[in-house]
Write an enzyme that holds these catalytic residues in place. Sequence first.
Site, PDB file in Angstrom:
ATOM      1  N   ASP A  40       0.821  -1.227   0.000  1.00 19.34           N
ATOM      2  CA  ASP A  40       0.000   0.000   0.000  1.00 19.34           C
ATOM      3  C   ASP A  40       0.848   1.267   0.000  1.00 19.34           C
ATOM      4  O   ASP A  40       0.390   2.338   0.380  1.00 19.34           O
ATOM      5  CB  ASP A  40      -0.967  -0.016   1.190  1.00 19.34           C
ATOM      6  CG  ASP A  40      -0.231  -0.100   2.507  1.00 19.34           C
ATOM      7  OD1 ASP A  40       0.995  -0.379   2.490  1.00 19.34           O
ATOM      8  OD2 ASP A  40      -0.861   0.107   3.555  1.00 19.34           O
ATOM      9  N   HIS A 243      23.761   5.289 -18.264  1.00 17.05           N
ATOM     10  CA  HIS A 243      22.649   5.429 -17.315  1.00 17.05           C
ATOM     11  C   HIS A 243      22.988   4.783 -15.975  1.00 17.05           C
ATOM     12  O   HIS A 243      22.153   4.130 -15.362  1.00 17.05           O
ATOM     13  CB  HIS A 243      21.354   4.840 -17.897  1.00 17.05           C
ATOM     14  CG  HIS A 243      20.834   5.639 -19.050  1.00 17.05           C
ATOM     15  ND1 HIS A 243      19.904   5.158 -19.937  1.00 17.05           N
ATOM     16  CD2 HIS A 243      21.116   6.895 -19.464  1.00 17.05           C
ATOM     17  CE1 HIS A 243      19.657   6.084 -20.861  1.00 17.05           C
ATOM     18  NE2 HIS A 243      20.381   7.141 -20.594  1.00 17.05           N
ATOM     19  N   ASP A 260      25.442  13.754 -13.514  1.00 16.98           N
ATOM     20  CA  ASP A 260      24.361  14.184 -14.408  1.00 16.98           C
ATOM     21  C   ASP A 260      23.114  14.243 -13.540  1.00 16.98           C
ATOM     22  O   ASP A 260      22.590  13.206 -13.129  1.00 16.98           O
ATOM     23  CB  ASP A 260      24.208  13.165 -15.545  1.00 16.98           C
ATOM     24  CG  ASP A 260      23.135  13.568 -16.556  1.00 16.98           C
ATOM     25  OD1 ASP A 260      22.310  14.469 -16.255  1.00 16.98           O
ATOM     26  OD2 ASP A 260      23.108  12.968 -17.651  1.00 16.98           O
ATOM     27  N   ASP A 271      18.724  19.960 -16.570  1.00 21.18           N
ATOM     28  CA  ASP A 271      19.480  18.745 -16.892  1.00 21.18           C
ATOM     29  C   ASP A 271      20.933  19.154 -17.111  1.00 21.18           C
ATOM     30  O   ASP A 271      21.256  19.717 -18.156  1.00 21.18           O
ATOM     31  CB  ASP A 271      18.856  18.115 -18.159  1.00 21.18           C
ATOM     32  CG  ASP A 271      19.491  16.788 -18.535  1.00 21.18           C
ATOM     33  OD1 ASP A 271      20.367  16.303 -17.796  1.00 21.18           O
ATOM     34  OD2 ASP A 271      19.102  16.249 -19.591  1.00 21.18           O
ATOM     35  N   HIS A 350      26.054   8.554 -28.118  1.00 24.43           N
ATOM     36  CA  HIS A 350      24.724   9.168 -27.995  1.00 24.43           C
ATOM     37  C   HIS A 350      24.627  10.456 -28.789  1.00 24.43           C
ATOM     38  O   HIS A 350      25.600  10.932 -29.370  1.00 24.43           O
ATOM     39  CB  HIS A 350      24.353   9.382 -26.517  1.00 24.43           C
ATOM     40  CG  HIS A 350      25.271  10.280 -25.742  1.00 24.43           C
ATOM     41  ND1 HIS A 350      25.225  11.646 -25.829  1.00 24.43           N
ATOM     42  CD2 HIS A 350      26.261   9.990 -24.841  1.00 24.43           C
ATOM     43  CE1 HIS A 350      26.126  12.168 -25.010  1.00 24.43           C
ATOM     44  NE2 HIS A 350      26.788  11.191 -24.409  1.00 24.43           N
ATOM     45  N   HIS A 354      18.568  17.094 -26.473  1.00 21.54           N
ATOM     46  CA  HIS A 354      17.129  16.817 -26.579  1.00 21.54           C
ATOM     47  C   HIS A 354      16.369  18.043 -26.107  1.00 21.54           C
ATOM     48  O   HIS A 354      16.901  18.865 -25.361  1.00 21.54           O
ATOM     49  CB  HIS A 354      16.771  15.594 -25.718  1.00 21.54           C
ATOM     50  CG  HIS A 354      17.333  15.663 -24.320  1.00 21.54           C
ATOM     51  ND1 HIS A 354      16.725  16.367 -23.318  1.00 21.54           N
ATOM     52  CD2 HIS A 354      18.471  15.161 -23.775  1.00 21.54           C
ATOM     53  CE1 HIS A 354      17.441  16.276 -22.216  1.00 21.54           C
ATOM     54  NE2 HIS A 354      18.530  15.559 -22.454  1.00 21.54           N
ATOM     55  N   HIS A 361      13.211  14.695 -21.228  1.00 19.22           N
ATOM     56  CA  HIS A 361      13.291  14.501 -22.680  1.00 19.22           C
ATOM     57  C   HIS A 361      11.943  14.996 -23.196  1.00 19.22           C
ATOM     58  O   HIS A 361      10.975  14.244 -23.290  1.00 19.22           O
ATOM     59  CB  HIS A 361      13.534  13.032 -23.037  1.00 19.22           C
ATOM     60  CG  HIS A 361      14.894  12.566 -22.582  1.00 19.22           C
ATOM     61  ND1 HIS A 361      15.280  11.252 -22.582  1.00 19.22           N
ATOM     62  CD2 HIS A 361      15.966  13.248 -22.116  1.00 19.22           C
ATOM     63  CE1 HIS A 361      16.528  11.144 -22.131  1.00 19.22           C
ATOM     64  NE2 HIS A 361      16.955  12.351 -21.833  1.00 19.22           N
ATOM     65  N   GLU A 384      24.986  18.322 -24.885  1.00 22.04           N
ATOM     66  CA  GLU A 384      25.664  17.418 -23.964  1.00 22.04           C
ATOM     67  C   GLU A 384      26.627  16.444 -24.629  1.00 22.04           C
ATOM     68  O   GLU A 384      26.449  15.233 -24.569  1.00 22.04           O
ATOM     69  CB  GLU A 384      24.636  16.646 -23.136  1.00 22.04           C
ATOM     70  CG  GLU A 384      23.498  16.000 -23.932  1.00 22.04           C
ATOM     71  CD  GLU A 384      22.555  15.227 -23.005  1.00 22.04           C
ATOM     72  OE1 GLU A 384      23.043  14.373 -22.266  1.00 22.04           O
ATOM     73  OE2 GLU A 384      21.343  15.488 -23.043  1.00 22.04           O
ATOM     74  N   TYR A 388      33.703   8.668 -23.876  1.00 25.95           N
ATOM     75  CA  TYR A 388      33.749   7.591 -22.895  1.00 25.95           C
ATOM     76  C   TYR A 388      34.700   6.530 -23.428  1.00 25.95           C
ATOM     77  O   TYR A 388      34.407   5.902 -24.441  1.00 25.95           O
ATOM     78  CB  TYR A 388      32.354   6.991 -22.686  1.00 25.95           C
ATOM     79  CG  TYR A 388      31.287   8.078 -22.582  1.00 25.95           C
ATOM     80  CD1 TYR A 388      30.998   8.678 -21.365  1.00 25.95           C
ATOM     81  CD2 TYR A 388      30.626   8.541 -23.732  1.00 25.95           C
ATOM     82  CE1 TYR A 388      30.058   9.703 -21.279  1.00 25.95           C
ATOM     83  CE2 TYR A 388      29.686   9.561 -23.654  1.00 25.95           C
ATOM     84  CZ  TYR A 388      29.404  10.143 -22.432  1.00 25.95           C
ATOM     85  OH  TYR A 388      28.486  11.166 -22.359  1.00 25.95           O
ATOM     86  N   ARG A 406      31.399  14.020 -19.705  1.00 20.67           N
ATOM     87  CA  ARG A 406      30.293  14.674 -20.417  1.00 20.67           C
ATOM     88  C   ARG A 406      30.113  16.057 -19.809  1.00 20.67           C
ATOM     89  O   ARG A 406      30.303  16.236 -18.600  1.00 20.67           O
ATOM     90  CB  ARG A 406      28.993  13.858 -20.291  1.00 20.67           C
ATOM     91  CG  ARG A 406      27.801  14.516 -20.990  1.00 20.67           C
ATOM     92  CD  ARG A 406      26.598  13.574 -21.197  1.00 20.67           C
ATOM     93  NE  ARG A 406      26.000  13.105 -19.968  1.00 20.67           N
ATOM     94  CZ  ARG A 406      26.122  11.874 -19.486  1.00 20.67           C
ATOM     95  NH1 ARG A 406      26.829  10.973 -20.136  1.00 20.67           N
ATOM     96  NH2 ARG A 406      25.536  11.530 -18.353  1.00 20.67           N
ATOM     97  N   GLU A 408      27.151  19.047 -19.953  1.00 22.44           N
ATOM     98  CA  GLU A 408      25.773  19.264 -20.425  1.00 22.44           C
ATOM     99  C   GLU A 408      25.218  20.564 -19.870  1.00 22.44           C
ATOM    100  O   GLU A 408      25.246  20.787 -18.658  1.00 22.44           O
ATOM    101  CB  GLU A 408      24.883  18.094 -19.979  1.00 22.44           C
ATOM    102  CG  GLU A 408      23.405  18.295 -20.296  1.00 22.44           C
ATOM    103  CD  GLU A 408      22.560  17.067 -20.013  1.00 22.44           C
ATOM    104  OE1 GLU A 408      22.899  16.296 -19.092  1.00 22.44           O
ATOM    105  OE2 GLU A 408      21.542  16.881 -20.718  1.00 22.44           O
TER     106      GLU A 408
END
Length: 438
Positions: A40, A243, A260, A271, A350, A354, A361, A384, A388, A406, A408
């Site tokens: 619950d 991710h 990130d 972002d 990548h 976006h 996104h 971004e 890597y 990265r 961004e």
Amino acid sequence: MAGAPSATAYQKRRRQLMRMAGDDAILVLPAAPERIRSRDTHHPYRQDSDLWYRTGFAEPEAVLVLVPGRQHGETLLFCRERDPEREAWDGPRVGPEGAVDALGMDDAYPIDDLDEILPGLLEGRTRVYYHFGRDTEFDLQLIGWLNRVRAQVRLGAQPPHEFLELGHLLDEMRLIKTADELKLMRRAARISVEAHAAAMRAARPGVREYELQAELEYVFRRHDAAPAYESIVGAGANACVLHYRANAAQARDGDLVLIDAGAEYRGYAADITRTFPVNGRFTAEQRALHAVVESAQQAALAQARPGVPYEAGHSAAVEALTDGLLRLGLLKGRLEKRIADGSYKRYYPHKTGHWLGLDVHDVGDYRIEGESRLLEPGMVYTIEPGLYVPADDTSVDAKWRGIGIRTEDDVLVTRTGHEVLTAGLARTADEIEAFMAR
Ligand code: GLY
Ligand code: MN
Ligand code: MN
């Protein structure tokens, strides 16, 4: 609510949508369903972005129905009734009366009456706009109501016969941000900049990734915001996991940390990604790759102005990254060839960004009739670029392996060019070192 658009602003958005849909249409926008976490206990509730954009209504179990041109009211909200006993457990509800007074609806009804009222609203309308496939349970309910109208055909009922994807109308509106929205997006950006700065300040060899995550999210909450998506805090080679979400490893002396993370404020996301040395000083290799990423970001940013194809930013970033990889010896050969054969994708798998807005996104087409769409004032998107180098990549000198970087930022297209909403945060290697030395 602080900084929130007025009831009139939401009314204007509903009217604009109804004009686009036309007088023979009906639009049905359900609230996001609640999701069970365990037994619950629920996941934190977050309103459906499209309903939020048109109502500012935060409660579950609600449906906005727009019936353009209807004599007895065009904008109807079905929502939970006031209930002192439930409200004592779960907090206050707006209730149908409140929905009319505070939200400027023409009419509002208890959600339990939806089943009885909706078939009558569908009857006589030609076109139904709805997000098919987003909430299967609601899809089935809607089909049930349509079937009830269809069953009355011999009695003269006219069921709708066109079913259209609501996103076609909504997404284009949401893509171009209004001044009201930009206020909230600037706020989300400012909070996120402060949060990243706090994490950089807290960095030291031996720190756990989750400790840095705690620094960030403490700042979010202190400003009445929350993570817009799961914060990514990756030390060392974890930065190469796009991710990454474990956020539990220890950052060792000499590691870079990639963060990130962005705040969501009143539904609007920021972002941001920064990659910094946990001990405050970049090694020569880390600095060299960081500079390549920086050059890619600058190249993409130079394309951020009205009339330029959205895709131009990505192409410019890819060229700068590939050029850097060639100069540093991670790739071999000629620039045009390495771009054309996609070998850069081994280190840059990548895209360069976006749309950004209520969804991290965000909605909106990237291509129109097969062509990249042109940037317009009021669009907000991320830039971004990253690099890597997998820890087990034996095709490159060992000194590069396991470095992930990265950078961004969030960019608003203005009439004359652009504004970087997240410009307040140290970005280049020099700026980051100077900031961390303070
Ligand atoms: N944080 C998700 C992204 O950068 O797209
Ligand atoms: Mn992003
Ligand atoms: Mn991001």
